[in-house]
Design a protein around this motif. Structure first.
Motif, PDB file in Angstrom:
ATOM      1  N   THR A  12      38.522 -36.268 -52.354  1.00  0.00           N
ATOM      2  CA  THR A  12      39.532 -35.209 -52.375  1.00  0.00           C
ATOM      3  C   THR A  12      40.526 -35.352 -53.521  1.00  0.00           C
ATOM      4  O   THR A  12      41.342 -34.472 -53.734  1.00  0.00           O
ATOM      5  CB  THR A  12      40.347 -35.218 -51.066  1.00  0.00           C
ATOM      6  N   ARG A  13      40.482 -36.461 -54.217  1.00  0.00           N
ATOM      7  CA  ARG A  13      41.452 -36.782 -55.273  1.00  0.00           C
ATOM      8  C   ARG A  13      42.833 -37.128 -54.708  1.00  0.00           C
ATOM      9  O   ARG A  13      43.799 -37.216 -55.436  1.00  0.00           O
ATOM     10  CB  ARG A  13      41.548 -35.684 -56.320  1.00  0.00           C
ATOM     11  N   HIS A  14      42.929 -37.269 -53.413  1.00  0.00           N
ATOM     12  CA  HIS A  14      44.136 -37.777 -52.760  1.00  0.00           C
ATOM     13  C   HIS A  14      43.777 -39.179 -52.283  1.00  0.00           C
ATOM     14  O   HIS A  14      43.075 -39.338 -51.279  1.00  0.00           O
ATOM     15  CB  HIS A  14      44.557 -36.901 -51.587  1.00  0.00           C
ATOM     16  N   ARG A  16      45.040 -41.708 -50.694  1.00  0.00           N
ATOM     17  CA  ARG A  16      45.242 -42.138 -49.306  1.00  0.00           C
ATOM     18  C   ARG A  16      44.234 -41.473 -48.356  1.00  0.00           C
ATOM     19  O   ARG A  16      43.666 -42.135 -47.483  1.00  0.00           O
ATOM     20  CB  ARG A  16      46.686 -41.832 -48.869  1.00  0.00           C
ATOM     21  N   ASP A  17      43.987 -40.177 -48.538  1.00  0.00           N
ATOM     22  CA  ASP A  17      43.010 -39.474 -47.700  1.00  0.00           C
ATOM     23  C   ASP A  17      41.612 -40.036 -47.902  1.00  0.00           C
ATOM     24  O   ASP A  17      40.857 -40.216 -46.946  1.00  0.00           O
ATOM     25  CB  ASP A  17      43.010 -37.975 -48.008  1.00  0.00           C
ATOM     26  N   ASP A  18      41.255 -40.320 -49.163  1.00  0.00           N
ATOM     27  CA  ASP A  18      39.937 -40.884 -49.452  1.00  0.00           C
ATOM     28  C   ASP A  18      39.785 -42.280 -48.859  1.00  0.00           C
ATOM     29  O   ASP A  18      38.735 -42.616 -48.301  1.00  0.00           O
ATOM     30  CB  ASP A  18      39.684 -40.926 -50.962  1.00  0.00           C
ATOM     31  N   GLU A  19      40.837 -43.090 -48.953  1.00  0.00           N
ATOM     32  CA  GLU A  19      40.803 -44.430 -48.358  1.00  0.00           C
ATOM     33  C   GLU A  19      40.628 -44.349 -46.846  1.00  0.00           C
ATOM     34  O   GLU A  19      39.833 -45.099 -46.270  1.00  0.00           O
ATOM     35  CB  GLU A  19      42.082 -45.197 -48.676  1.00  0.00           C
ATOM     36  N   ASP A  20      41.357 -43.471 -46.209  1.00  0.00           N
ATOM     37  CA  ASP A  20      41.249 -43.311 -44.753  1.00  0.00           C
ATOM     38  C   ASP A  20      39.855 -42.846 -44.353  1.00  0.00           C
ATOM     39  O   ASP A  20      39.277 -43.351 -43.392  1.00  0.00           O
ATOM     40  CB  ASP A  20      42.303 -42.334 -44.231  1.00  0.00           C
ATOM     41  N   ALA A  21      39.318 -41.877 -45.076  1.00  0.00           N
ATOM     42  CA  ALA A  21      37.980 -41.359 -44.760  1.00  0.00           C
ATOM     43  C   ALA A  21      36.927 -42.449 -44.923  1.00  0.00           C
ATOM     44  O   ALA A  21      36.032 -42.595 -44.076  1.00  0.00           O
ATOM     45  CB  ALA A  21      37.659 -40.159 -45.640  1.00  0.00           C
ATOM     46  N   THR A  23      37.410 -45.756 -44.842  1.00  0.00           N
ATOM     47  CA  THR A  23      37.639 -46.776 -43.811  1.00  0.00           C
ATOM     48  C   THR A  23      37.077 -46.324 -42.468  1.00  0.00           C
ATOM     49  O   THR A  23      36.382 -47.088 -41.787  1.00  0.00           O
ATOM     50  CB  THR A  23      39.141 -47.073 -43.683  1.00  0.00           C
ATOM     51  N   ASP A  24      37.341 -45.083 -42.086  1.00  0.00           N
ATOM     52  CA  ASP A  24      36.815 -44.552 -40.825  1.00  0.00           C
ATOM     53  C   ASP A  24      35.291 -44.558 -40.821  1.00  0.00           C
ATOM     54  O   ASP A  24      34.657 -44.927 -39.830  1.00  0.00           O
ATOM     55  CB  ASP A  24      37.327 -43.135 -40.579  1.00  0.00           C
TER      56      ASP A  24
END
Length: 58
Positions: A12-14, A16-21, A23-24
């Motif tokens: 997504t180029r965000h 934090r969102d990419d890291e969370d996705a 990790t999940d």
């Protein structure tokens, strides 16, 4: 015998969102017995291949 699963994660180029996705995704697959074996990345997506051992029937 081994079983494989490929997953394409759109970035997504965000950060934090990419890291969370990611990790999940890794935690979810790990709980199912999957282990990451290969990863490929370009500017828009991350492709991961997971594998796990399959027990013979019987």
């Amino acid at each position: 015998m081994k079983e494989f699963q490929a997953v394409v994660l759109r970035l997504t180029r965000h950060l934090r969102d990419d890291e969370d996705a990611l990790t999940d995704l890794l935690n979810e697959r790990s709980r199912g017995g999957w282990a990451p074996t290969m990863m490929s990345q370009d500017a828009q997506r991350l492709t991961l291949v997971f594998e796990r051992d399959v027990l013979p029937d019987g």
